[in-house]
Design an enzyme around this catalytic site. Structure first.
Site, PDB file in Angstrom:
ATOM      1  N   ASP A 184       0.857  -1.182   0.000  1.00  0.00           N
ATOM      2  CA  ASP A 184       0.000   0.000   0.000  1.00  0.00           C
ATOM      3  C   ASP A 184       0.893   1.233   0.000  1.00  0.00           C
ATOM      4  O   ASP A 184       1.661   1.442   0.937  1.00  0.00           O
ATOM      5  CB  ASP A 184      -0.907   0.004   1.239  1.00  0.00           C
ATOM      6  CG  ASP A 184      -1.808   1.228   1.284  1.00  0.00           C
ATOM      7  OD1 ASP A 184      -2.437   1.545   0.259  1.00  0.00           O
ATOM      8  OD2 ASP A 184      -1.873   1.886   2.352  1.00  0.00           O
ATOM      9  N   GLU A 268      -2.357  -1.683  -5.601  1.00  0.00           N
ATOM     10  CA  GLU A 268      -3.662  -1.108  -5.890  1.00  0.00           C
ATOM     11  C   GLU A 268      -3.567  -0.197  -7.100  1.00  0.00           C
ATOM     12  O   GLU A 268      -2.589   0.542  -7.264  1.00  0.00           O
ATOM     13  CB  GLU A 268      -4.131  -0.311  -4.667  1.00  0.00           C
ATOM     14  CG  GLU A 268      -5.556   0.168  -4.734  1.00  0.00           C
ATOM     15  CD  GLU A 268      -5.990   0.846  -3.440  1.00  0.00           C
ATOM     16  OE1 GLU A 268      -7.197   1.049  -3.247  1.00  0.00           O
ATOM     17  OE2 GLU A 268      -5.107   1.172  -2.622  1.00  0.00           O
ATOM     18  N   ASP A 350      -2.772   1.677   7.460  1.00  0.00           N
ATOM     19  CA  ASP A 350      -2.020   1.312   6.257  1.00  0.00           C
ATOM     20  C   ASP A 350      -1.686  -0.177   6.195  1.00  0.00           C
ATOM     21  O   ASP A 350      -1.723  -0.784   5.119  1.00  0.00           O
ATOM     22  CB  ASP A 350      -0.730   2.148   6.180  1.00  0.00           C
ATOM     23  CG  ASP A 350      -1.019   3.638   6.079  1.00  0.00           C
ATOM     24  OD1 ASP A 350      -1.994   3.996   5.400  1.00  0.00           O
ATOM     25  OD2 ASP A 350      -0.288   4.444   6.684  1.00  0.00           O
TER      26      ASP A 350
END
Length: 370
Positions: A184, A268, A350
């Protein structure tokens, strides 16, 4: 397998002039070709091909005699580049091709063939330019494809050589949940790994902002067209180049580490252009340069037979509890930690997102393999 090798060039004074002529001529041909394609479509309703444009080049050379001093294949390479730009535009909707500007910080021109690399004498021989001194720090074997000569705003010269080494890309290695990590990316921490590891964001631009403002102010105070203004612009360009080099070095080291230590990496898909519209975060997002980091992961994964997995941009990776699946719709950007009201698990925002990215990517219905 195609691989590019980049080397530093040290051209003589005459060769610098020749390189400048090649850069200017190739930029002129590219802009001329783009104008021809636009006019042809508007007036006749048809699109000119690369072949059509190349047939018109001899007439253009008669009209502009200085084009004859430039390697003809470099000029034809620009029509090929334009054709590729339109292909990308229609295939990926990346934006209509723009006219090239002489103000771009990096100027370049292609050398499709008829150049040689001499590793023994550290020399690259270029058509119409001659033998140019180079630092050939890395040897390679294979068929030479198109080379690109570039010049930065700080008057540093490079050549990037595309080589077909004759090898096949390695087969993708098998991966499982144990050999896959979710990543992430963020602003406070550049990357958070699903294992719980956090990679601090070096923020090279932010840390250099005070010095940048000083140099920008010096440029603005110098009279336009003066030598002192040019010197001030050069000092400013050198700092920008240093920041770019620091960022690239950091991303190369991190991407290589992730590829080396894992069989698959899940990331992502981010709408960076949309995020940049938030003026409070635009500078920090640009400083992080997430897109270039993912690009490095993509080609390094191909080189080493690893797999890069992507999840869609609308997956609720941040708001979903990775333990029980509870959806917390109340999370805002300032919330860094939260507790799940159902299973009472305490989450780091996170790390929870990184774990969910990994979970979503491993589900077949959410899998987008790059």
């Amino acid at each position: 397998m195609l691989k590019a090798y980049k080397f530093r060039l040290y051209p003589a004074a005459e060769q610098k002039t020749m390189i400048a002529n090649h850069i200017g001529s190739c930029r002129f041909v590219y802009n001329w070709a783009l104008e021809q394609k636009i006019k042809s479509y508007e007036q006749e309703g048809r699109s000119l091909s690369q072949y059509d444009l190349n047939k018109r080049l001899p007439e253009l050379k008669k009209e502009h005699e200085w084009l004859k001093k430039v390697n003809s294949q470099s000029l034809q390479g620009m029509t090929k580049n334009l054709d590729s730009a339109f292909t990308m535009f229609f295939r990926e909707k990346n934006g209509f091709p723009n006219f090239k500007s002489r103000k771009n910080p990096i100027q370049s021109f292609p050398v499709p063939q008829h150049y040689t690399v001499d590793f023994e004498n550290n020399v690259v021989k270029l058509p119409k330019i001659g033998k140019v001194k180079a630092v050939l720090h890395q040897r390679f074997e294979g068929k030479l494809k198109t080379a690109t000569v570039s010049r930065t705003s700080t008057e540093i010269y490079y050549i990037s050589i595309l080589v077909d080494n004759g090898e096949e890309l390695p087969e993708k290695q098998e991966f499982s949940a144990d050999t896959t990590v979710g990543v992430d990316v963020g602003i406070k921490d550049f990357a958070v790994i699903s294992t719980g590891e956090k990679i601090e964001n070096p923020k090279y631009l932010k840390n250099s902002m005070k010095r940048l403002k000083v140099l920008q102010k010096r440029v603005s105070k110098k009279p336009k067209g003066s030598k002192n203004r040019e010197k001030a612009k050069l000092r400013l360009a050198k700092l920008h180049e240093k920041i770019s080099n620091q960022r690239n070095d950091f991303q190369h080291q991190l991407s290589s580490k992730l590829i080396r230590e894992n069989q698959a990496i899940a990331v992502e898909t981010l709408n960076v252009n949309g995020m940049l519209k938030n003026h409070h975060l635009a500078q920090a997002i640009s400083d992080s340069s997430w897109s270039s980091f993912v690009t490095k992961l993509v080609y390094k994964a191909e080189w080493f037979g690893k797999t890069l997995l992507r999840i869609g941009r609308f997956e609720p990776s941040t708001k979903l509890c990775n333990v029980c699946g509870y959806h917390n719709s109340n999370i805002t950007l300032d919330v860094r930690e939260w507790e799940c009201p159902v299973c009472k698990t305490k989450h780091d925002r996170d790390i929870n997102a990184a774990i969910n990215i990994k979970k979503f990517a491993l589900q077949a219905k959410n899998l987008i393999v790059t």
